[in-house]
Scaffold this active site. Structure first.
Site, PDB file in Angstrom:
ATOM      1  N   TRP A 251       0.811  -1.221   0.000  1.00 36.42           N
ATOM      2  CA  TRP A 251       0.000   0.000   0.000  1.00 36.42           C
ATOM      3  C   TRP A 251       0.838   1.261   0.000  1.00 36.42           C
ATOM      4  O   TRP A 251       0.547   2.205  -0.726  1.00 36.42           O
ATOM      5  CB  TRP A 251      -1.018  -0.009   1.150  1.00 36.42           C
TER       6      TRP A 251
ATOM      7  N   ASP B 204      -1.274   7.057   6.536  1.00 37.37           N
ATOM      8  CA  ASP B 204      -2.395   6.224   6.113  1.00 37.37           C
ATOM      9  C   ASP B 204      -2.589   5.158   7.196  1.00 37.37           C
ATOM     10  O   ASP B 204      -1.759   4.269   7.346  1.00 37.37           O
ATOM     11  CB  ASP B 204      -2.050   5.595   4.755  1.00 37.37           C
TER      12      ASP B 204
ATOM     13  N   LYS C  98     -11.929  -1.395   6.875  1.00 36.08           N
ATOM     14  CA  LYS C  98     -11.130  -2.397   7.578  1.00 36.08           C
ATOM     15  C   LYS C  98     -11.460  -2.412   9.074  1.00 36.08           C
ATOM     16  O   LYS C  98     -11.593  -3.455   9.656  1.00 36.08           O
ATOM     17  CB  LYS C  98      -9.648  -2.174   7.321  1.00 36.08           C
TER      18      LYS C  98
HETATM   19  C1  PLP Z   1      -6.851  -1.316   1.763  1.00 37.36           C
HETATM   20  C2  PLP Z   1      -5.870  -0.182   1.870  1.00 37.36           C
HETATM   21  C3  PLP Z   1      -5.865   0.913   0.970  1.00 37.36           C
HETATM   22  C4  PLP Z   1      -6.795   1.003  -0.224  1.00 37.36           C
HETATM   23  O1  PLP Z   1      -7.919   1.700   0.094  1.00 37.36           O
HETATM   24  P1  PLP Z   1      -9.149   1.978  -0.904  1.00 37.36           P
HETATM   25  O2  PLP Z   1     -10.168   2.568  -0.006  1.00 37.36           O
HETATM   26  O3  PLP Z   1      -9.549   0.674  -1.511  1.00 37.36           O
HETATM   27  O4  PLP Z   1      -8.668   2.950  -1.908  1.00 37.36           O
HETATM   28  C5  PLP Z   1      -4.957   1.923   1.200  1.00 37.36           C
HETATM   29  N1  PLP Z   1      -4.107   1.899   2.245  1.00 37.36           N
HETATM   30  C6  PLP Z   1      -4.084   0.863   3.115  1.00 37.36           C
HETATM   31  C7  PLP Z   1      -3.113   0.873   4.255  1.00 37.36           C
HETATM   32  C8  PLP Z   1      -4.969  -0.190   2.959  1.00 37.36           C
HETATM   33  O5  PLP Z   1      -4.939  -1.218   3.821  1.00 37.36           O
END
Ligand code: PLP
Length: 363
Positions: free
Chosen positions: A103, A173, A197
């Site tokens: 990611w 993030d 998540k």
């Molecule tokens: C799943 C994930 C993403 C992707 O996110 P989307 O909402 O599908 O764009 C980005 N960063 C991390 C750390 C993730 O686990």
């Protein structure tokens, strides 16, 4: 009910109590008698939902008043683009990125559209099995910001500390571990996390943004891609994802009232992770955890079996016994158990026992 044994990497499990309230709300909300799916985003009811979602996040995480809490769309992937559009474009600075997994590797290419980028550390050659130490990061005091991912969802790596220099805006993030434990909010200029998540269903992304950093944005950006639009309209510039925000609000209420906050959640999560790692480590010749030990995530446990045939056998047998979502991310294959907040200690203990039984049969 299969929801009890859902180890999916995302969208992930949600608390049963929240699912039940959501089911009822789809037919008729207790407050309005109307379906949540037909509620106006301009109604007083929705204003109260937004206010409570924001207030609960502020209480749970200790977010001070000089930070904005925004509810946005486009997922975390849109944040990869909006961040440099707002805070790199038009500056004479470089943006710094730590690349520690699948990611975080997605973010620098988006920033390169907007200005110069330094990847200050890249774990690709090591197969993304560890995280950098502070003395491995050649950081500059003049960077526009430093970006990293606190929990690498695919590889199962989690930062124990916070990287960065005090004077450089730090952006993180936290898509797969926000609300899993306490966060030192004031170390950050910006934090973002989509809901699917740990916070709720897909469709909404939480952005926590320090006011003085937000006001630095320059250039004439498309209205929807300018953070100031969402600050000035309190996430109501256009129609927000009413349903997703409603469920997220229920999840924050559950965390506050049923769990007792993020510190209590962290204790539960660490105990859950210990249970599963313990089962894997007890059969070292059979199960192989992807992450090196000091960097192991308490949210996502990526692991392998001796060969692909046994992995297929594992997934088939797991599904038959009611354990779902254990396949690894398509980018690295193998297996992964995600232990998000809503995965119960009971489900986790059942998985650990099942892992032990499987190793004894096939190991
Ligand atoms: C799943 C994930 C993403 C992707 O996110 P989307 O909402 O599908 O764009 C980005 N960063 C991390 C750390 C993730 O686990």
């Amino acid at each position: 009910m299969n929801e009890q044994k859902n180890f999916s990497g995302g969208p992930g499990a949600l608390p049963l109590a929240v699912l039940r309230q959501t089911r009822d709300a789809i037919e008729a909300l207790p407050e309005t008698g109307l379906s949540v799916l037909g509620m106006s985003h301009r109604s007083a009811w929705f204003r109260a939902v937004l206010d409570e979602a924001e207030q609960n996040l502020r209480t749970l995480l200790g977010i001070p008043s000089h930070y904005h809490v925004l509810f946005m769309q486009g997922g975390s992937s849109l944040q990869f683009s909006m961040l440099p559009m707002n805070f790199l474009r038009g500056t004479k600075q470089r943006a710094e990125y730590i690349v520690s997994g699948y990611w975080s590797a997605k973010a620098p290419p988006e920033a390169r559209h907007e200005g110069p980028v330094s990847v200050v550390w890249d774990g690709y050659d090591g197969g993304y099995t560890r995280l950098p130490h502070a003395d491995e990061l050649p950081l500059s005091r003049h960077a526009a910001y430093l970006h990293y991912v606190s929990n690498e969802t695919v590889e199962g790596l989690e930062f124990a500390g916070v990287p960065g220099l005090p004077d450089v805006p730090l952006v993180c993030d936290m898509s797969s571990n926000l609300l899993a434990g306490p966060v030192d909010i004031e170390r950050y200029a910006m934090i973002y996390a989509h809901a699917q998540k740990n916070l709720g269903p897909s469709g909404v992304t939480v952005v926590i943004l320090r006011d003085d950093f937000a006001r630095r944005a320059r250039g004439s950006l498309p209205t929807m891609l300018d953070y100031r639009t969402h600050i000035d309209t309190r996430s109501l510039y256009n129609t927000p994802p009413v349903f997703a925000i409603y469920v997220l609000m229920l999840v924050t209420r559950w965390l506050r009232d049923d769990i007792g906050g993020v510190a209590a959640m962290a204790d539960i999560n660490h105990a859950k992770a210990r249970t599963v790692y313990g089962a894997l480590d007890a059969h070292p010749g059979f199960y192989r955890v992807h992450a090196e030990r000091p960097y192991r995530s308490s949210m996502n446990i990526a692991f392998r079996l001796p060969d692909a045939v046994t992995e297929t056998l594992f997934l088939d047998a797991a599904k038959r016994d009611g354990f779902h979502g254990l396949e690894g991310h398509r980018s690295i294959g193998g297996l992964r158990a995600s232990l998000y907040n809503a995965v119960t200690p009971e489900a986790t203990a059942a998985l650990a026992q099942w892992l032990t039984d499987f190793a004894q049969r096939y190991g």
